[in-house]
Scaffold this motif. Sequence first.
Motif, PDB file in Angstrom:
ATOM      1  N   PHE A 212       0.824  -1.205   0.000  1.00 35.40           N
ATOM      2  CA  PHE A 212       0.000   0.000   0.000  1.00 35.40           C
ATOM      3  C   PHE A 212       0.862   1.261   0.000  1.00 35.40           C
ATOM      4  N   VAL A 213       1.938   1.243   0.758  1.00 38.06           N
ATOM      5  CA  VAL A 213       2.860   2.388   0.796  1.00 38.06           C
ATOM      6  C   VAL A 213       3.402   2.662  -0.608  1.00 38.06           C
ATOM      7  N   GLN A 214       3.812   1.601  -1.300  1.00 41.65           N
ATOM      8  CA  GLN A 214       4.343   1.737  -2.653  1.00 41.65           C
ATOM      9  C   GLN A 214       3.252   2.166  -3.626  1.00 41.65           C
ATOM     10  N   ALA A 215       2.023   1.640  -3.431  1.00 42.03           N
ATOM     11  CA  ALA A 215       0.898   1.978  -4.314  1.00 42.03           C
ATOM     12  C   ALA A 215       0.622   3.477  -4.293  1.00 42.03           C
ATOM     13  N   GLN A 216       0.705   4.091  -3.122  1.00 43.10           N
ATOM     14  CA  GLN A 216       0.462   5.537  -3.018  1.00 43.10           C
ATOM     15  C   GLN A 216       1.470   6.320  -3.868  1.00 43.10           C
ATOM     16  N   LYS A 217       2.733   5.897  -3.818  1.00 45.13           N
ATOM     17  CA  LYS A 217       3.776   6.591  -4.582  1.00 45.13           C
ATOM     18  C   LYS A 217       3.528   6.463  -6.083  1.00 45.13           C
ATOM     19  N   ILE A 218       3.107   5.269  -6.519  1.00 45.86           N
ATOM     20  CA  ILE A 218       2.867   5.027  -7.942  1.00 45.86           C
ATOM     21  C   ILE A 218       1.689   5.856  -8.442  1.00 45.86           C
ATOM     22  N   VAL A 219       0.643   5.977  -7.616  1.00 42.38           N
ATOM     23  CA  VAL A 219      -0.539   6.756  -8.005  1.00 42.38           C
ATOM     24  C   VAL A 219      -0.182   8.238  -8.149  1.00 42.38           C
ATOM     25  N   VAL A 220       0.578   8.776  -7.213  1.00 36.84           N
ATOM     26  CA  VAL A 220       0.991  10.187  -7.300  1.00 36.84           C
ATOM     27  C   VAL A 220       1.876  10.395  -8.528  1.00 36.84           C
ATOM     28  N   LYS A 221       2.766   9.450  -8.801  1.00 38.37           N
ATOM     29  CA  LYS A 221       3.652   9.534  -9.965  1.00 38.37           C
ATOM     30  C   LYS A 221       2.847   9.521 -11.263  1.00 38.37           C
ATOM     31  N   ARG A 246      -1.966  -5.935  -9.711  1.00 34.23           N
ATOM     32  CA  ARG A 246      -2.187  -7.165 -10.459  1.00 34.23           C
ATOM     33  C   ARG A 246      -3.597  -7.728 -10.272  1.00 34.23           C
ATOM     34  N   GLU A 247      -4.081  -7.739  -9.043  1.00 35.96           N
ATOM     35  CA  GLU A 247      -5.409  -8.301  -8.761  1.00 35.96           C
ATOM     36  C   GLU A 247      -6.484  -7.228  -8.906  1.00 35.96           C
ATOM     37  N   LYS A 248      -7.710  -7.690  -9.080  1.00 35.84           N
ATOM     38  CA  LYS A 248      -8.847  -6.783  -9.256  1.00 35.84           C
ATOM     39  C   LYS A 248      -9.003  -5.832  -8.069  1.00 35.84           C
ATOM     40  N   ASP A 249      -8.860  -6.385  -6.851  1.00 33.11           N
ATOM     41  CA  ASP A 249      -9.029  -5.532  -5.662  1.00 33.11           C
ATOM     42  C   ASP A 249      -7.892  -4.523  -5.546  1.00 33.11           C
ATOM     43  N   GLN A 250      -6.714  -4.878  -6.082  1.00 31.42           N
ATOM     44  CA  GLN A 250      -5.603  -3.925  -6.071  1.00 31.42           C
ATOM     45  C   GLN A 250      -5.868  -2.774  -7.043  1.00 31.42           C
ATOM     46  N   TYR A 251      -6.429  -3.097  -8.206  1.00 29.07           N
ATOM     47  CA  TYR A 251      -6.817  -2.044  -9.160  1.00 29.07           C
ATOM     48  C   TYR A 251      -7.846  -1.113  -8.515  1.00 29.07           C
ATOM     49  N   ASP A 252      -8.794  -1.707  -7.816  1.00 30.31           N
ATOM     50  CA  ASP A 252      -9.851  -0.908  -7.180  1.00 30.31           C
ATOM     51  C   ASP A 252      -9.257   0.027  -6.129  1.00 30.31           C
ATOM     52  N   LYS A 310     -16.827  -0.148 -14.225  1.00 27.06           N
ATOM     53  CA  LYS A 310     -16.428  -1.073 -15.291  1.00 27.06           C
ATOM     54  C   LYS A 310     -15.547  -2.194 -14.740  1.00 27.06           C
ATOM     55  N   LEU A 311     -14.712  -1.863 -13.762  1.00 22.96           N
ATOM     56  CA  LEU A 311     -13.846  -2.870 -13.156  1.00 22.96           C
ATOM     57  C   LEU A 311     -14.686  -3.973 -12.508  1.00 22.96           C
ATOM     58  N   GLN A 312     -15.754  -3.574 -11.816  1.00 27.45           N
ATOM     59  CA  GLN A 312     -16.644  -4.562 -11.193  1.00 27.45           C
ATOM     60  C   GLN A 312     -17.421  -5.345 -12.243  1.00 27.45           C
ATOM     61  N   GLY A 313     -17.538  -4.778 -13.431  1.00 32.98           N
ATOM     62  CA  GLY A 313     -18.232  -5.453 -14.525  1.00 32.98           C
ATOM     63  C   GLY A 313     -17.310  -6.349 -15.342  1.00 32.98           C
ATOM     64  N   ASN A 314     -16.130  -6.612 -14.789  1.00 30.15           N
ATOM     65  CA  ASN A 314     -15.170  -7.553 -15.387  1.00 30.15           C
ATOM     66  C   ASN A 314     -14.534  -7.080 -16.692  1.00 30.15           C
ATOM     67  N   MET A 315     -14.427  -5.756 -16.880  1.00 34.74           N
ATOM     68  CA  MET A 315     -13.682  -5.250 -18.030  1.00 34.74           C
ATOM     69  C   MET A 315     -12.202  -5.538 -17.815  1.00 34.74           C
ATOM     70  N   ASN A 316     -11.456  -5.769 -18.887  1.00 34.54           N
ATOM     71  CA  ASN A 316     -10.020  -6.002 -18.785  1.00 34.54           C
ATOM     72  C   ASN A 316      -9.354  -4.821 -18.067  1.00 34.54           C
ATOM     73  N   PRO A 317      -8.718  -5.056 -16.910  1.00 32.58           N
ATOM     74  CA  PRO A 317      -8.174  -3.957 -16.100  1.00 32.58           C
ATOM     75  C   PRO A 317      -7.131  -3.099 -16.817  1.00 32.58           C
ATOM     76  N   GLN A 318      -6.268  -3.738 -17.615  1.00 32.33           N
ATOM     77  CA  GLN A 318      -5.228  -2.959 -18.295  1.00 32.33           C
ATOM     78  C   GLN A 318      -5.835  -2.039 -19.354  1.00 32.33           C
ATOM     79  N   LEU A 319      -6.782  -2.574 -20.127  1.00 31.49           N
ATOM     80  CA  LEU A 319      -7.471  -1.750 -21.128  1.00 31.49           C
ATOM     81  C   LEU A 319      -8.230  -0.623 -20.441  1.00 31.49           C
ATOM     82  N   LEU A 320      -8.849  -0.942 -19.323  1.00 28.71           N
ATOM     83  CA  LEU A 320      -9.608   0.054 -18.550  1.00 28.71           C
ATOM     84  C   LEU A 320      -8.703   1.211 -18.134  1.00 28.71           C
ATOM     85  N   MET A 321      -7.511   0.898 -17.616  1.00 32.00           N
ATOM     86  CA  MET A 321      -6.598   1.945 -17.160  1.00 32.00           C
ATOM     87  C   MET A 321      -6.084   2.784 -18.322  1.00 32.00           C
TER      88      MET A 321
END
Length: 335
Positions: A212-221, A246-252, A310-321
């Motif tokens: 989670f600590v690393q995720a915050q840095k990546i989002v700000v970047k 990588r996982e759906k909940d991580q994308y969320d 859309k993420l909850q609707g099972n759209m491909n996460p990479q395409l979504l981003m």
Amino acid sequence: MTETWDQLEQSQPIVLKMLKNSLKKNRLAHAYLFEGMKGTGKKDISILLAKSVLCENLLEGYVPCETCSNCKRIMHGNHPDIHIVEPEGLSIKKHQIQSLQEEFAKTGVESKRKMYIVSHADKMTNNAANSLLKFLEEPNAETIAILLTEQIQQIIPTILSRCQVLSFTPLSPSKLVEQLMIKGIKNNEAPKLAQLTNNYEEALLLSSDEWFVQAQKIVVKLYETLKGNSLEALVALQRDWFIHFREKDQYDRGLDLLLLLYKDLLYIQLGKQDKIVHINEKELLEASALRLSNHRLTEQISAIFEAKRKLQGNMNPQLLMEQLVLRLQEGSSVV
């Protein structure tokens, strides 16, 4: 270190007021059902009540002294007259309740009073629930039962009818911030955690989670690259985001963090700087907020909400981003 009566009363004032009145009038019910979301203090308050019942030097008729032998042993989980039942695997089995009944048929080791706490009471098997029901139907005047649940609808009506139900409410963001800072969470992290969850336990886990600590840095970047061209932002996705998320909940969770940044921009535009949670990025956000129209910012926030749906609707996460990044960049307009 356990929380005091005053601290817990701040987070669950209604529950603590009812228990305080019952203790002072010596009118505790023989069975309670504490129901509410995870992290709302059900277990902490059940332990607090156990100390209030068995404390040797009770203060003001309801506050445990925290220093007597009984208080200390309850706090360390080794008082012979306090029994806690936890699920074995996925459920609470009949033999666990039967063992509890056998234990309570004996005289109290330290005093006449005994208490048992059934954690995750909704996970009792049918046989276990029926065994407990017989126990509740023939209450001993010196015995107190506390059932804890996050799923009150799973408790059979006959058990519900024999318990006094106390509902635990989620912590407000401001109260959660206070509780987290008491635990040593930094003042630039606590507000962010309180916006991501109203679950105290989850917030504490997140605060020490390296992912989670690393995720915050990546989002700000990623947010910073959105001010450049679309190719730069798409490269950032490939280089950082897709490797870490990588996982759906991580994308969320990542989308929630991104949403907090855009909400901070909105607070700045509305003149509510005291509400922003990205304190370390305040100057960066203030500069961005000046360049954005309120209409454009509303569109960007809507785009993130739509991506979450859309993420909850099972759209491909990479395409979504990739689509989201392009939408967040397109047609940036000046105030």
